[in-house]
Enzyme design. Structure first.
Site, short mmCIF file in Angstrom:
data_model
loop_
_atom_site.label_atom_id
_atom_site.label_comp_id
_atom_site.label_asym_id
_atom_site.label_seq_id
_atom_site.Cartn_x
_atom_site.Cartn_y
_atom_site.Cartn_z
N CYS A 249 35.18 79.57 39.79
CA CYS A 249 35.56 78.07 40.15
C CYS A 249 34.32 77.54 39.89
CB CYS A 249 36.14 78.04 41.44
SG CYS A 249 36.18 76.17 42.12
N ASP B 195 42.16 80.36 35.62
CA ASP B 195 40.81 80.47 36.23
C ASP B 195 39.73 81.52 35.72
OD1 ASP B 195 38.94 81.54 38.23
OD2 ASP B 195 40.83 81.86 39.44
P1 HMG Z 1 39.84 62.08 42.50
O1 HMG Z 1 40.05 62.12 43.74
O2 HMG Z 1 40.72 60.89 41.62
O3 HMG Z 1 38.40 61.74 42.29
O4 HMG Z 1 40.20 63.25 41.59
P2 HMG Z 1 37.31 62.57 41.20
O5 HMG Z 1 36.17 61.69 41.34
O6 HMG Z 1 37.12 63.88 41.50
O7 HMG Z 1 37.67 62.34 39.88
C1 HMG Z 1 38.20 60.80 39.17
C2 HMG Z 1 38.55 61.23 37.53
O8 HMG Z 1 39.55 62.11 37.59
C3 HMG Z 1 39.28 59.91 37.50
O9 HMG Z 1 38.68 59.87 35.89
C4 HMG Z 1 40.56 60.14 37.38
O10 HMG Z 1 41.30 59.20 36.40
C5 HMG Z 1 40.74 61.48 36.69
P3 HMG Z 1 37.18 58.94 35.55
O11 HMG Z 1 37.49 57.74 36.08
O12 HMG Z 1 36.20 59.82 36.24
O13 HMG Z 1 37.26 59.10 33.88
N1 HMG Z 1 41.91 62.20 37.11
C6 HMG Z 1 42.63 62.78 36.49
N2 HMG Z 1 42.27 63.05 35.30
C7 HMG Z 1 43.38 64.04 34.44
N3 HMG Z 1 44.37 64.59 35.05
C8 HMG Z 1 44.53 64.45 36.42
C9 HMG Z 1 43.65 63.55 37.08
N4 HMG Z 1 43.39 62.83 38.32
C10 HMG Z 1 42.28 62.16 38.33
N5 HMG Z 1 45.42 64.94 37.10
C11 HMG Z 1 40.96 65.58 41.06
C12 HMG Z 1 40.86 64.39 42.21
C13 HMG Z 1 41.57 66.74 42.14
C14 HMG Z 1 41.87 65.24 40.30
C15 HMG Z 1 39.71 66.13 40.69
O14 HMG Z 1 38.69 65.96 41.74
C16 HMG Z 1 39.54 67.16 39.94
O15 HMG Z 1 39.79 67.30 38.72
N6 HMG Z 1 38.79 68.04 40.64
C17 HMG Z 1 38.73 69.55 39.72
C18 HMG Z 1 39.58 70.60 40.59
C19 HMG Z 1 39.52 72.03 39.83
O16 HMG Z 1 40.05 72.08 38.80
N7 HMG Z 1 38.79 72.89 40.45
C20 HMG Z 1 39.17 74.32 39.88
C21 HMG Z 1 40.37 74.99 40.00
S1 HMG Z 1 40.80 75.34 41.80
C22 HMG Z 1 40.26 77.11 41.83
O17 HMG Z 1 39.72 77.56 40.66
C23 HMG Z 1 40.38 78.01 43.00
C24 HMG Z 1 41.85 78.83 42.60
O18 HMG Z 1 41.73 79.77 41.55
C25 HMG Z 1 41.89 79.83 43.86
C26 HMG Z 1 41.04 80.38 44.42
O19 HMG Z 1 40.05 81.18 43.66
O20 HMG Z 1 40.57 80.33 45.50
C27 HMG Z 1 42.86 77.95 42.35
MG MG Z 2 40.33 81.65 41.59
#
Ligand code: HMG
Ligand code: MG
Length: 303
Positions: A238, A14
């Site tokens: 985030c 994070d």
């Molecule tokens: P999706 O639904 O496939 O669609 O991914 P997308 O358009 O968002 O992404 C598509 C691209 O991701 C494609 O590649 C896929 O191959 C690739 P492109 O064609 O663009 O080159 N892809 C991946 N690549 C690597 N590893 C994977 C993977 N899956 C798909 N596993 C997805 C859905 C969730 C993967 C995407 O939307 C994403 O990566 N989002 C980012 C989410 C994130 O990391 N957010 C920050 C963390 S959450 C947070 O901070 C909150 C927390 O701290 C708690 C709080 O504070 O509340 C936990």
């Molecule tokens: Mg967080």
């Protein structure tokens, strides 16, 4: 009366996912090394998400491979889907974390699907993890408010928490993603979820945007919360929560807990030094007030 509290250090994930510039693997590893040396044994090392969406977390596999394996360490990574799980499963991780939201809009912006779809996406993730003996933690974001929708009903927070627990998450981390809560709203939220799930299975993940995180944590540990997430030097945020600032600083949390007579197993001076290390790399002062105070007194002592 407050019982034992265990700390989950989320700084390497994070903390660094929201930095303007990606931090090199060597620096991420040096940070992990210093965190472990300070006694922080539960550490979230990185995430297996789209590198196009969160480029700062690319190379998380190298961080997992290089992290020191010493007695008691428990390393976790964030996993959004089956693709990420397959990558994580090939590595020596002790735990993975899936992440859902109590707000539909945040779910769409963060992980590109509805809350209900996210639960279905997590099903095979939990199956793979369980088959390999990897523990699964679940996050619920926006438990005290959403950057897009504003107020979030407690019923939604309780419902998503329950659904993650039913999927097989042994621990649910309740995220005040935008650090908007105050002690009363935090306590009410914690009581609502603890009415459904055992309090010792819940963790607090509070960002400190409005400076309320420590007060909110205290309100919830008085209700039985026993696990708290924090980030060294108060790093964090985030990319899909505009305006949100860092997590509660690990150093500040340790200082408060030790002051309450709660043993954390963390050496505050070593934690402050780890915070100074990463802040130095990022070219700014630590955001931790306790960290600043520790550094100032160390500098005074040298004079
Ligand atoms: P999706 O639904 O496939 O669609 O991914 P997308 O358009 O968002 O992404 C598509 C691209 O991701 C494609 O590649 C896929 O191959 C690739 P492109 O064609 O663009 O080159 N892809 C991946 N690549 C690597 N590893 C994977 C993977 N899956 C798909 N596993 C997805 C859905 C969730 C993967 C995407 O939307 C994403 O990566 N989002 C980012 C989410 C994130 O990391 N957010 C920050 C963390 S959450 C947070 O901070 C909150 C927390 O701290 C708690 C709080 O504070 O509340 C936990
Ligand atoms: Mg967080």
């Amino acid at each position: 009366m407050v019982g034992d509290v265990s700390i989950v250090e989320v700084g390497p994930r994070d903390g660094l996912q929201n930095e303007a510039v990606a931090v090199p693997v060597e620096v991420r590893l040096e940070l992990v090394q210093r965190l472990v040396a300070a006694g922080l044994l539960r550490i979230e090392l990185g995430s297996f998400v789209s590198p196009r969406r969160v480029p700062q977390m690319a190379a998380s596999a190298e961080v997992v491979r290089g992290a020191p394996r010493v007695q008691g360490t428990r390393y976790s990574v964030l996993v959004p889907n089956e693709q990420g799980m397959r990558e994580a499963a090939a590595l020596p991780v002790d735990e993975i974390a899936i992440f859902a939201s109590a707000s539909e809009t945040f779910s769409q912006r963060n992980i590109n699907c509805s809350i209900a779809e996210s639960i279905e996406r997590f099903r095979p993730v939990v199956e793979i993890a369980s088959a390999q003996g990897i523990a699964v933690r679940g996050y619920v974001s926006c438990v005290l408010g959403c950057p897009y929708e504003g107020a979030v009903p407690l019923t939604a927070v309780v419902d998503v928490s329950r659904r993650l627990a039913e999927l097989g998450c042994y621990e649910i981390s309740l995220g005040d993603t935008i650090g908007i809560g105050t002690p009363r709203s935090a306590r009410d939220m914690f009581r609502a979820v603890a009415g459904e799930l055992a309090p010792q299975t819940l963790a607090l993940h509070f960002h400190d945007t409005f400076g309320q995180a420590l007060a909110n944590i205290l309100a919830c540990i008085e209700e039985g919360a026993a696990t708290v997430d924090s980030a060294i030097a108060g790093l964090g945020g985030c990319p899909y929560a505009p305006g949100a600032s860092g997590n509660v600083a690990t150093e500040d949390l340790v200082y408060m807990l030790e002051g309450l007579g709660v043993k954390t197993g963390v050496d505050l001076a070593a934690a402050a030094a780890a915070g100074a290390y990463i802040s130095g790399h990022l070219g700014r002062a630590t955001s931790s007030r306790a960290g600043q105070a520790m550094l100032a007194s160390a500098t005074d002592a040298k004079r």
